[in-house]
Design a protein around this motif. Structure first.
Motif, PDB file in Angstrom:
ATOM      1  N   LEU A 179      44.332 119.204  75.150  1.00 20.03           N
ATOM      2  CA  LEU A 179      44.235 119.494  73.718  1.00 20.03           C
ATOM      3  C   LEU A 179      45.595 119.359  73.038  1.00 20.03           C
ATOM      4  CD1 LEU A 179      41.831 122.588  73.786  1.00 20.03           C
ATOM      5  CD2 LEU A 179      41.280 120.231  73.172  1.00 20.03           C
ATOM      6  N   GLY A 180      46.647 119.840  73.737  1.00 16.54           N
ATOM      7  CA  GLY A 180      47.986 119.715  73.178  1.00 16.54           C
ATOM      8  C   GLY A 180      48.411 118.261  73.053  1.00 16.54           C
ATOM      9  N   ALA A 181      48.117 117.470  74.090  1.00 19.28           N
ATOM     10  CA  ALA A 181      48.477 116.048  74.053  1.00 19.28           C
ATOM     11  C   ALA A 181      47.697 115.318  72.965  1.00 19.28           C
ATOM     12  CB  ALA A 181      48.208 115.418  75.412  1.00 19.28           C
ATOM     13  N   PHE A 182      46.417 115.634  72.837  1.00 19.39           N
ATOM     14  CA  PHE A 182      45.569 115.001  71.822  1.00 19.39           C
ATOM     15  C   PHE A 182      46.091 115.328  70.425  1.00 19.39           C
ATOM     16  CE2 PHE A 182      41.119 114.742  69.830  1.00 19.39           C
ATOM     17  CZ  PHE A 182      41.242 113.374  69.631  1.00 19.39           C
ATOM     18  N   ALA A 187      40.470 110.273  72.292  1.00 20.16           N
ATOM     19  CA  ALA A 187      39.296 110.654  71.479  1.00 20.16           C
ATOM     20  C   ALA A 187      38.000 110.311  72.210  1.00 20.16           C
ATOM     21  CB  ALA A 187      39.342 109.954  70.126  1.00 20.16           C
ATOM     22  N   LEU A 188      37.992 109.176  72.903  1.00 20.96           N
ATOM     23  CA  LEU A 188      36.794 108.786  73.647  1.00 20.96           C
ATOM     24  C   LEU A 188      36.524 109.754  74.791  1.00 20.96           C
ATOM     25  CD1 LEU A 188      34.531 106.754  74.127  1.00 20.96           C
ATOM     26  CD2 LEU A 188      36.129 105.406  75.519  1.00 20.96           C
ATOM     27  N   ILE A 189      37.576 110.186  75.485  1.00 22.07           N
ATOM     28  CA  ILE A 189      37.404 111.161  76.573  1.00 22.07           C
ATOM     29  C   ILE A 189      36.794 112.454  76.032  1.00 22.07           C
ATOM     30  CG2 ILE A 189      38.665 112.646  78.187  1.00 22.07           C
ATOM     31  CD1 ILE A 189      40.661 110.339  78.549  1.00 22.07           C
ATOM     32  N   ALA A 190      37.343 112.949  74.912  1.00 22.49           N
ATOM     33  CA  ALA A 190      36.823 114.186  74.318  1.00 22.49           C
ATOM     34  C   ALA A 190      35.390 114.005  73.846  1.00 22.49           C
ATOM     35  CB  ALA A 190      37.718 114.617  73.154  1.00 22.49           C
ATOM     36  N   LEU A 191      35.089 112.826  73.277  1.00 21.86           N
ATOM     37  CA  LEU A 191      33.728 112.593  72.789  1.00 21.86           C
ATOM     38  C   LEU A 191      32.729 112.578  73.945  1.00 21.86           C
ATOM     39  CD1 LEU A 191      31.789 111.874  70.481  1.00 21.86           C
ATOM     40  CD2 LEU A 191      32.351 109.453  70.874  1.00 21.86           C
ATOM     41  N   VAL A 192      33.072 111.892  75.018  1.00 26.59           N
ATOM     42  CA  VAL A 192      32.167 111.838  76.180  1.00 26.59           C
ATOM     43  C   VAL A 192      31.925 113.239  76.723  1.00 26.59           C
ATOM     44  CG1 VAL A 192      31.949 111.017  78.559  1.00 26.59           C
ATOM     45  CG2 VAL A 192      32.787 109.475  76.784  1.00 26.59           C
ATOM     46  N   ALA A 193      32.977 114.082  76.722  1.00 26.65           N
ATOM     47  CA  ALA A 193      32.829 115.449  77.215  1.00 26.65           C
ATOM     48  C   ALA A 193      31.807 116.244  76.414  1.00 26.65           C
ATOM     49  CB  ALA A 193      34.183 116.159  77.179  1.00 26.65           C
ATOM     50  N   HIS A 194      31.577 115.825  75.169  1.00 26.32           N
ATOM     51  CA  HIS A 194      30.623 116.533  74.305  1.00 26.32           C
ATOM     52  C   HIS A 194      29.243 115.878  74.308  1.00 26.32           C
ATOM     53  CE1 HIS A 194      33.079 119.590  72.180  1.00 26.32           C
ATOM     54  NE2 HIS A 194      34.076 118.793  72.542  1.00 26.32           N
ATOM     55  N   LEU A 195      29.000 114.970  75.232  1.00 24.03           N
ATOM     56  CA  LEU A 195      27.701 114.298  75.317  1.00 24.03           C
ATOM     57  C   LEU A 195      27.049 114.639  76.652  1.00 24.03           C
ATOM     58  CD1 LEU A 195      28.766 110.800  73.889  1.00 24.03           C
ATOM     59  CD2 LEU A 195      27.730 112.718  72.650  1.00 24.03           C
ATOM     60  N   PRO A 196      26.448 115.837  76.771  1.00 29.41           N
ATOM     61  CA  PRO A 196      25.901 116.276  78.068  1.00 29.41           C
ATOM     62  C   PRO A 196      24.825 115.339  78.615  1.00 29.41           C
ATOM     63  CG  PRO A 196      25.169 117.711  76.267  1.00 29.41           C
ATOM     64  CD  PRO A 196      26.245 116.845  75.707  1.00 29.41           C
ATOM     65  N   PHE A 197      24.063 114.709  77.741  1.00 32.32           N
ATOM     66  CA  PHE A 197      23.038 113.797  78.256  1.00 32.32           C
ATOM     67  C   PHE A 197      23.675 112.628  78.998  1.00 32.32           C
ATOM     68  CE2 PHE A 197      23.519 110.113  75.502  1.00 32.32           C
ATOM     69  CZ  PHE A 197      24.206 110.617  74.410  1.00 32.32           C
ATOM     70  N   LEU A 198      24.905 112.290  78.623  1.00 32.80           N
ATOM     71  CA  LEU A 198      25.594 111.178  79.284  1.00 32.80           C
ATOM     72  C   LEU A 198      26.262 111.637  80.575  1.00 32.80           C
ATOM     73  CD1 LEU A 198      26.328 108.186  78.983  1.00 32.80           C
ATOM     74  CD2 LEU A 198      28.408 108.886  77.775  1.00 32.80           C
ATOM     75  N   THR A 224      35.477 114.387  82.459  1.00 30.71           N
ATOM     76  CA  THR A 224      35.877 114.472  81.044  1.00 30.71           C
ATOM     77  C   THR A 224      35.722 115.886  80.494  1.00 30.71           C
ATOM     78  OG1 THR A 224      33.660 113.813  80.298  1.00 30.71           O
ATOM     79  CG2 THR A 224      35.282 112.053  80.634  1.00 30.71           C
ATOM     80  N   GLU A 225      34.694 116.616  80.987  1.00 36.83           N
ATOM     81  CA  GLU A 225      34.491 117.988  80.512  1.00 36.83           C
ATOM     82  C   GLU A 225      35.627 118.896  80.971  1.00 36.83           C
ATOM     83  OE1 GLU A 225      30.694 118.824  82.171  1.00 36.83           O
ATOM     84  OE2 GLU A 225      29.578 117.826  80.556  1.00 36.83           O
ATOM     85  N   ARG A 226      36.064 118.711  82.218  1.00 33.27           N
ATOM     86  CA  ARG A 226      37.178 119.519  82.730  1.00 33.27           C
ATOM     87  C   ARG A 226      38.471 119.198  81.979  1.00 33.27           C
ATOM     88  NH1 ARG A 226      34.619 117.832  87.478  1.00 33.27           N
ATOM     89  NH2 ARG A 226      36.226 116.277  87.881  1.00 33.27           N
ATOM     90  N   VAL A 227      38.679 117.909  81.736  1.00 28.23           N
ATOM     91  CA  VAL A 227      39.895 117.511  81.018  1.00 28.23           C
ATOM     92  C   VAL A 227      39.872 118.041  79.595  1.00 28.23           C
ATOM     93  CG1 VAL A 227      41.121 115.526  80.062  1.00 28.23           C
ATOM     94  CG2 VAL A 227      40.315 115.462  82.422  1.00 28.23           C
ATOM     95  N   ASP A 228      38.740 117.912  78.916  1.00 28.40           N
ATOM     96  CA  ASP A 228      38.640 118.336  77.515  1.00 28.40           C
ATOM     97  C   ASP A 228      38.836 119.839  77.367  1.00 28.40           C
ATOM     98  OD1 ASP A 228      37.816 117.792  74.657  1.00 28.40           O
ATOM     99  OD2 ASP A 228      36.239 119.206  75.229  1.00 28.40           O
ATOM    100  N   ALA A 229      38.523 120.602  78.430  1.00 27.81           N
ATOM    101  CA  ALA A 229      38.667 122.065  78.357  1.00 27.81           C
ATOM    102  C   ALA A 229      40.096 122.520  78.620  1.00 27.81           C
ATOM    103  CB  ALA A 229      37.723 122.727  79.365  1.00 27.81           C
ATOM    104  N   SER A 230      40.969 121.620  79.048  1.00 22.96           N
ATOM    105  CA  SER A 230      42.331 122.029  79.405  1.00 22.96           C
ATOM    106  C   SER A 230      43.231 122.077  78.175  1.00 22.96           C
ATOM    107  CB  SER A 230      42.910 121.067  80.439  1.00 22.96           C
ATOM    108  OG  SER A 230      43.181 119.811  79.847  1.00 22.96           O
TER     109      SER A 230
END
Length: 302
Positions: A133-136, A102-113, A123-129
């Motif tokens: 998503l299936g594992a999460f 969940a933290l990885i996905a959240l960071v991927a949605h924080l572009p300022f970070l 994290t953005e590349r991982v969250d887009a795979s």
């Protein structure tokens, strides 16, 4: 047989409101992770992450000496003394993995970070795979099922030794996730298409939840031991009956069903959807609370 014929070892199992809240937040985060595979919005993953953190804080605070937990975990890993036959260790492992994902996905949605710290761009590349998503989604679903099995494994509390509890937890966790999406739709964080699908799916789940609740009570009342029958009696006609019939069935199932039918037949109204979503969340919480509060150790029949 009446309660007067029983000699109770303890009144209740003392798994009350705080554990009910833990199960509520973990269930919403768990099935919310399944929903996240289809609705990848910042507000959704933020709600999932916050729910997980709150749920974990609640269950840790329930421990007698919670400050020993980090040292115990460190020693277990250092000495490789891992008892995977323990439901507690399984739960800690699953919830920890769920929190990290969940933290990885959240960071991927924080572009300022991620722009300020480019090394977090992975994290953005991982969250887009799809694999992530299936594992999460799988870990979230498993965490919800685990929280149900955790209850069924309690020794000496026959009301909880019921295979329908994991089913109830998954259904009601799904309802909580849909209610979360409806509230996010009301504030403009997800689109109307998601809301419309949620209303239809929510009505189906409400019907399934009603059947599962009645089935759970029927099994405990008709086939359970004295402790199970006493717990079911508390839920149906005893001190906890108001929670079952008003909180779980009335507010938690019938109100959302009525508003869902109105929405499908007439029009979508954000005020009514808000009432429906909040009612559904109240019902999900009361379901966990009433099952826990009715848990009674098997009495002695003299």
């Amino acid at each position: 047989m009446t309660p007067a014929d029983l000699t109770f070892q303890l009144d209740v199992a003392h798994w009350g409101w705080s554990i009910a809240a833990f199960l509520f937040f973990v269930g919403m985060a768990g099935m919310g992770s399944v929903a996240y595979a289809f609705v990848r919005r910042t507000a959704v993953i933020a709600t999932i992450f916050v729910s997980l953190v709150v749920g974990l804080l609640l269950v840790v605070s329930h421990l007698g000496r919670w400050w020993n937990l980090p040292r115990t975990l460190f020693l277990m890993v250092r000495d490789l003394e891992l008892n995977f036959g323990s439901w507690m260790l399984i739960g800690i492992t699953v919830l920890s993995i769920h929190l990290v994902l969940a933290l990885i996905a959240l960071v991927a949605h924080l572009p300022f970070l991620t722009k300020r710290l480019p090394w977090l761009a992975w994290t953005e590349r991982v969250d887009a795979s799809r694999a992530f998503l299936g594992a999460f989604a799988f870990v979230g679903f498993f965490a919800t099922v685990y929280s149900g099995f955790l209850i069924t494994q309690a020794v000496g509390i026959p009301l909880w030794n019921n295979a329908l509890i994991p089913v109830l937890w998954v259904i009601s966790g799904s309802i909580a996730a849909i209610a979360m999406l409806e509230l996010l739709y009301v504030v403009g964080a997800v689109d109307a298409k998601v809301s419309s699908f949620g209303v239809r799916l929510g009505m189906v789940l409400d019907g399934m939840k009603l059947l599962a609740v009645l089935g759970f009570l029927h099994v405990a009342t008709s086939y359970g031991s004295a402790g199970a029958r006493y717990g079911a009696t508390l839920m149906t006609s005893g001190d906890l009956a108001w929670m079952t019939w008003v909180g779980v069935v009335g507010v938690g199932i019938l109100v959302p069903l009525a508003i869902g039918a109105y929405t499908l037949l007439r029009e979508k109204n954000k005020a009514l959807l808000t009432v429906s979503a909040l009612s559904a969340l109240v019902g999900v919480f009361f379901l966990r609370a009433t099952v826990l509060l009715a848990g009674t150790f098997e009495p002695l029949v003299l």
